[in-house]
Design an enzyme around this catalytic site. Structure first.
Site, short mmCIF file in Angstrom:
data_model
loop_
_atom_site.label_atom_id
_atom_site.label_comp_id
_atom_site.label_asym_id
_atom_site.label_seq_id
_atom_site.Cartn_x
_atom_site.Cartn_y
_atom_site.Cartn_z
CG ASP A 209 -2.33 0.61 0.80
OD1 ASP A 209 -2.34 1.77 0.36
OD2 ASP A 209 -3.36 -0.08 0.90
CG HIS A 279 -4.33 2.03 -2.30
ND1 HIS A 279 -4.47 2.53 -1.03
CD2 HIS A 279 -5.56 2.12 -2.88
CE1 HIS A 279 -5.72 2.91 -0.83
NE2 HIS A 279 -6.41 2.68 -1.95
CD GLU A 343 -10.02 3.89 -1.15
OE1 GLU A 343 -10.86 4.37 -0.38
OE2 GLU A 343 -8.98 3.35 -0.75
C1 ACM Z 1 -11.03 -0.43 0.42
O1 ACM Z 1 -11.49 -0.42 1.55
N1 ACM Z 1 -10.41 0.64 -0.07
C2 ACM Z 1 -11.15 -1.60 -0.43
#
Ligand code: ACM
Ligand code: ZN
Length: 550
Positions: A209, A279, A343
């Site tokens: 991440d 991420h 995201e």
């Molecule tokens: C997430 O909670 N961004 C998958």
């Protein structure tokens, strides 16, 4: 009639057993499909364990481990044997003790247990069913069966009963974010141990991440040496703060194999997640050419969604991703690799000449539903999907992968509510339900947040987890695509094992009944009683931290 039987079974579960041995209860989580008490008791202490030689080596090991555990917990040896021709001996009533028989007619992952006064006959078609039968028997025994010492005062009797059981869903997952905070192999193993007690079978391991890259990749050593560390972390919930303390860690490939092997022995498949193309800041801190601007970048100190993402225009990015995913595919034998997809802000792609050139080259055009950049993300997804297919793997992605066009064979993890899962199923994609509303175990367990450890917010009490119905609102024809349910444990605000377990338990048990039980076999009050009378004692004996019941 079935309903009446279920109600009677549930009532009996709550009642103390009135046979010769006091203190006997049948309190099993997740609740088995059917239990019928038949009267009398079986003396388990010192009982031999006999395993059909038709079972494979993994199954025999499960039975042998059970014998070892019985011997340890009761203080009296339970011998283990693999007698030839076990089925005919059983028919002739010759074998006493625990008898594990391979029966190809039993459903995959299912089992039956017939507890008589002289023998406990277990039938299963393979190692999964055998393992779950053992877990069920352990739940019927005193809590000492889970411990490391002899349960001297325990009453080692089982009530005579016939149990028949199988799971409702084939995918019964639990996730762990080891990127925001790093947890050692031992912590991960203890996490897997408790998943196995409650018959979960998939461990979704979030390994990368913005705040840290956690898996050694041989071709890119700096991913872990640089991207595995951040030079500070925000303090508590204060986004303007920074502790300035270097933080990080990673798993070597040997450690990854150790965890995969450990999980496999518990009947759990590990699904690694390499979250892309968003991420990715930690990876970009190690290899800045991965980003649109070329950096420099730094593994993030804060929580949230970073604007900087992988450049989807440069071929070098795809080469990197294929090399990384190639090593990941070799490390994890399961059929799925999770490629994230959530995201991914598109601001950088809108400005990046490489990304815009790629959009032009591919002829991607915005329409009234999606931008050209969203279609570019679809391109990234399907390229990774195609690559992983050459390694014999299928992809899972967060529900954003539905935005645009998704290639056949992908599985969607529905996290922003249940709509993603419903939509995926309606288009013939498999889906896993993990909505924030019911399965984000980083959410708080009380509204009285002053008396809870610091957390991300939200409110997710036990009864809400328990109350989720995965197939609600899904037409009959689409239901086969809902593979199952998973809870997610993100660790932005969770830095210690004690806190991690506190967030996991006892919500994990509620999750297990959602995953395993048909709706007619669920009952929250009965479940809560099982927790207070038995399950929480199991946690005590096994040494887990957990949140007390309200
Ligand atoms: C997430 O909670 N961004 C998958
Ligand atoms: Zn770019």
């Amino acid at each position: 009639m079935n309903r009446l039987r279920t109600i009677l079974a549930v009532l009996l579960i709550m009642l103390p057993f009135t046979g010769s041995a006091k203190d006997l209860f049948i309190r099993i989580v997740p609740q088995p499909e059917s239990i019928e008490l038949t009267g009398g008791t079986f003396k388990a202490i010192g009982a031999s364990v006999n395993c059909d030689d038709a079972f494979d080596a993994a199954s025999r090991t499960v039975a042998q481990d059970f014998a070892a555990r019985m011997s340890l917990a009761t203080g009296k040896v339970s011998s283990f044997a693999v007698p030839v021709g076990i089925s005919s001996s059983v028919v002739a009533g010759k074998i006493k003790g625990f008898v594990f028989i391979r029966d190809a007619h039993i459903a995959d992952e299912g089992y039956s247990i017939e507890i008589g006064k002289k023998s406990v006959i277990v039938r299963a078609s393979g190692s999964a069913g055998l393992r779950y039968a053992v877990e069920t028997i352990k739940q019927m025994l005193p809590e000492a069966i889970y411990g490391k010492s002899v349960g001297v005062k325990a009453s080692w009797y089982l009530p005579c009963a016939v149990i028949s059981d199988k799971p409702r869903f084939s995918y019964r997952g639990m996730h762990l974010d080891c990127a925001r905070h790093f947890f050692s192999v031992d912590v991960v193993k203890r996490y897997l141990d408790i998943m196995a007690v409650y018959k979960l079978n998939r461990f979704h391991w979030h390994l990368s991440d913005d705040q840290g890259w956690r898996v050694e990749i041989r071709q890119y050593p700096e991913l872990t040496l640089v991207g595995g560390y951040r030079s500070g972390t925000m303090i508590g919930r204060d986004f303007n703060s920074d502790d300035g303390i270097r933080y990080g860690g990673y798993y070597t490939q040997d450690q990854i194999r150790e965890v995969v092997d450990y999980a496999s022995k518990l009947g759990i498949t590990v699904i690694p997640e390499i979250d892309l193309p968003g991420h990715m800041l930690a990876a970009m801190s190690a290899y800045p050419w991965l980003g649109c601007s070329g950096g420099p970048y730094e593994a993030w100190h804060k929580w949230g969604v970073a604007d900087q993402v992988l450049c989807a225009g440069k071929e070098t990015t795809y080469e990197f991703l294929e090399n990384v995913l190639g090593e990941i595919a070799d490390l994890f034998p399961g059929e799925y690799i999770h490629i994230g997809g959530d995201e991914c802000p598109k601001g950088e792609w809108e400005k990046c000449p490489h990304c815009q050139a790629k959009i032009a080259e591919l002829g991607l055009k915005a329409d009234d539903r999606f931008s050209a950049e969203q279609y570019l993300q679809c391109y990234v997804t399907s390229r990774m999907q195609e690559f992983l297919a050459t390694k014999g793997k299928k992809i899972i992605g967060w529900d954003e992968i539905l935005e645009g066009e998704l290639a056949k064979g992908a599985t969607v993890m529905s996290w922003r509510g249940v709509d993603g899962g419903r939509e995926a199923a309606s288009h013939g994609f498999d889906a896993i339900m993990t909505p924030t509303s019911h399965f984000y175990f980083d959410y708080m367990q009380s509204k009285d947040t002053d008396n809870e450890p610091v957390g991300i917010g939200g409110f997710l009490p036990l009864d809400k987890v328990y109350g989720f119905e995965p197939l609600e609102g899904i037409p009959e024809s689409d239901r086969k695509h809902i593979l199952g349910v998973q809870a997610n444990l993100w660790t932005e605000y969770i830095a210690t094992e004690e806190h991690l377990q506190y967030m996991l338990l006892p919500r994990l048990m509620a999750l297990s009944e959602v995953q395993w039980c048909k709706p007619e076999n669920k009952d929250f009050e009965g479940f809560r009683t099982k927790l207070s009378e038995h399950e929480l004692k199991i946690l005590e004996v096994m040494g887990y931290n957990y949140r007390r019941l309200d």
